[in-house]
Design a protein around this motif. Structure first.
Motif, mmCIF file in Angstrom:
data_model
loop_
_atom_site.group_PDB
_atom_site.id
_atom_site.type_symbol
_atom_site.label_atom_id
_atom_site.label_comp_id
_atom_site.label_asym_id
_atom_site.label_seq_id
_atom_site.Cartn_x
_atom_site.Cartn_y
_atom_site.Cartn_z
ATOM 1 N N HIS A 110 0.914 3.180 4.326
ATOM 2 C CA HIS A 110 1.394 1.740 4.502
ATOM 3 C C HIS A 110 1.527 1.049 3.103
ATOM 4 C CE1 HIS A 110 1.775 -1.756 6.892
ATOM 5 N NE2 HIS A 110 0.805 -2.573 6.067
ATOM 6 N N HIS A 114 4.889 -0.797 1.329
ATOM 7 C CA HIS A 114 5.072 -2.198 0.638
ATOM 8 C C HIS A 114 5.405 -2.242 -0.641
ATOM 9 C CE1 HIS A 114 3.552 -4.849 4.019
ATOM 10 N NE2 HIS A 114 2.265 -4.209 4.116
ATOM 11 N N ASP A 299 4.618 -6.681 7.614
ATOM 12 C CA ASP A 299 4.582 -5.504 8.191
ATOM 13 C C ASP A 299 6.157 -5.055 8.861
ATOM 14 O OD1 ASP A 299 2.323 -4.877 7.079
ATOM 15 O OD2 ASP A 299 1.115 -4.696 9.030
HETATM 16 MG MG LIG Z 1 0.947 -4.570 5.583
#
Ligand SMILES: [Mg+2]
Ligand SMILES: Nc1ncnc2c1ncn2[C@@H]1O[C@H](COP(=O)(O)OP(=O)(O)OP(=O)(O)O)[C@@H](O)[C@H]1O
Length: 336
Positions: A110, A114, A299
């Motif tokens: 994750h 980003h 997100d």
């Molecule tokens: Mg995040």
């Protein structure tokens, strides 16, 4: 090649399709923030249950945007870090679809998603670069030698910057998530009405600690008149302190490494003041700043699908194993 991206690390169900020739085709997000706001933060069990309800309808609606004869070639899903129940939903769906459609899946970190998210704006990052990953769960300064080769130079010792925004927002009665709300209120705050500490800037190194700043804010608030103006003044002083601290540490990282390319990514990179101050600072060094557009700061599945397109060759897998790693560090990745 088309990659279906699945993001379920926390409280947003994100589904996207990234095409290596055409770019991002579709990017959908179901945010659960309304569900969690009444608890002042994410409730992991509720998050996982909501992901399992939302993920298939979202995938179905995203697939309507592409031609059946020109279907997706792989599925990229968030394998960690994140909440175990939420990650399991995404990983299980990815493994099932991979088996049913006979296409590979790719587990994506994750935080790498980003870090690479500014590239979704066709902003090709040149390496080596430094990255400030600043989100709900992380505040890290990373040296990026190339895609996949990351060294953590500084990390959060306690609360992440985004978490501190969320907790101060709760304290001021603004609700969850807090970053955007604090920022909005801070616009009405008077400059220098309060001066808050810049934590850990007087000790060497690149680590962060925002937990004391949160307590400091709470103490000031308890002695204040708690009217709208004093709340705004406190929000302003808090935001200024966080941003100043982040910029001081980024400047220090540039001085330490001589690298003048800076990526700022993660939810807090949506903060307008942070972007403005970072631009001012990087201009002094005549360097380059890479920041995702607002919709890719928090997100989303577009960044997961994009990272999947880069990792496809080396990391595609057909196994039925449902693999997640809730504590997966970006430093453990291998280069592509
Ligand atoms: Mg995040
Ligand atoms: N304008 C803003 N200013 C400051 N903070 C913001 C802003 N917008 C969002 N945030 C913060 O960003 C965080 C959410 O970012 P993100 O979705 O990347 O976090 P996360 O996925 O929960 O954590 P991680 O990415 O570390 O796993 C929240 O803490 C929120 O308060």
């Amino acid at each position: 090649m088309k990659i279906l991206g699945i993001e379920t690390s926390c409280d947003e169900t994100g589904i996207a399709i990234y095409d290596t020739n055409l770019g991002l085709i579709v990017n959908k997000l179901y945010s659960q923030s309304r569900i969690h706001s009444k608890y002042g933060g994410v409730v992991p069990e509720l998050a996982a249950r909501k992901h399992s309800l939302k993920i298939i309808p979202l995938i179905s609606s995203v697939l309507k945007k592409i031609n059946k004869n020109n279907f997706v070639n792989a599925i990229a899903y968030t394998g960690g870090p994140g909440l175990v129940g939420s990650l399991l939903v995404g990983a299980t769906v990815a493994a099932s679809l991979s088996y049913a459609w006979k296409i590979p899946k790719i587990s994506i970190n994750h935080m790498e998603g980003h870090l690479l998210s500014p590239m979704l704006n066709s902003d090709l990052i040149k390496f080596p670069a430094l990255a400030l990953l600043v989100s709900g769960g992380h505040t890290q300064i990373i040296r990026c030698d190339k895609v996949g080769k990351y060294v953590i130079l500084g990390d959060s010792l306690d609360d992440a910057a985004g978490e501190a925004f969320d907790k101060v927002s709760k304290l001021l009665g603004l609700g969850y998530p807090g970053g955007r709300r604090i920022s909005e209120l801070a616009k009405k705050g008077r400059s220098k009405k309060f001066f808050f500490p810049r934590p850990m800037t007087n000790v060497p190194g690149l680590n962060f600690s925002f937990s004391g700043l949160k307590t400091f804010t709470s103490n000031i608030y308890s002695y204040s008149s708690k009217d709208n103006q004093s709340k705004a003044d406190i929000a302003r002083a808090f935001e200024d302190a966080v941003i100043d601290t982040l910029i001081i540490k980024c400047r220090r990282a540039i001085e330490m490494t001589g690298i003048k390319r800076l990526i700022i990514a993660g939810g807090v990179s949506a903060n307008i003041k942070l972007k403005k101050e970072a631009k001012k600072m990087i201009n002094i060094y005549q360097g380059s700043l890479y920041v995702p557009s607002k919709k890719f700061s928090t997100d989303n599945a577009a960044m997961i699908a994009y990272a999947g397109s880069l990792r496809y060759k080396k990391h595609k897998d057909f196994s039925l194993k449902i693999s997640i790693n809730p504590k997966w560090s970006i430093a453990d990745l291998v280069s592509i």
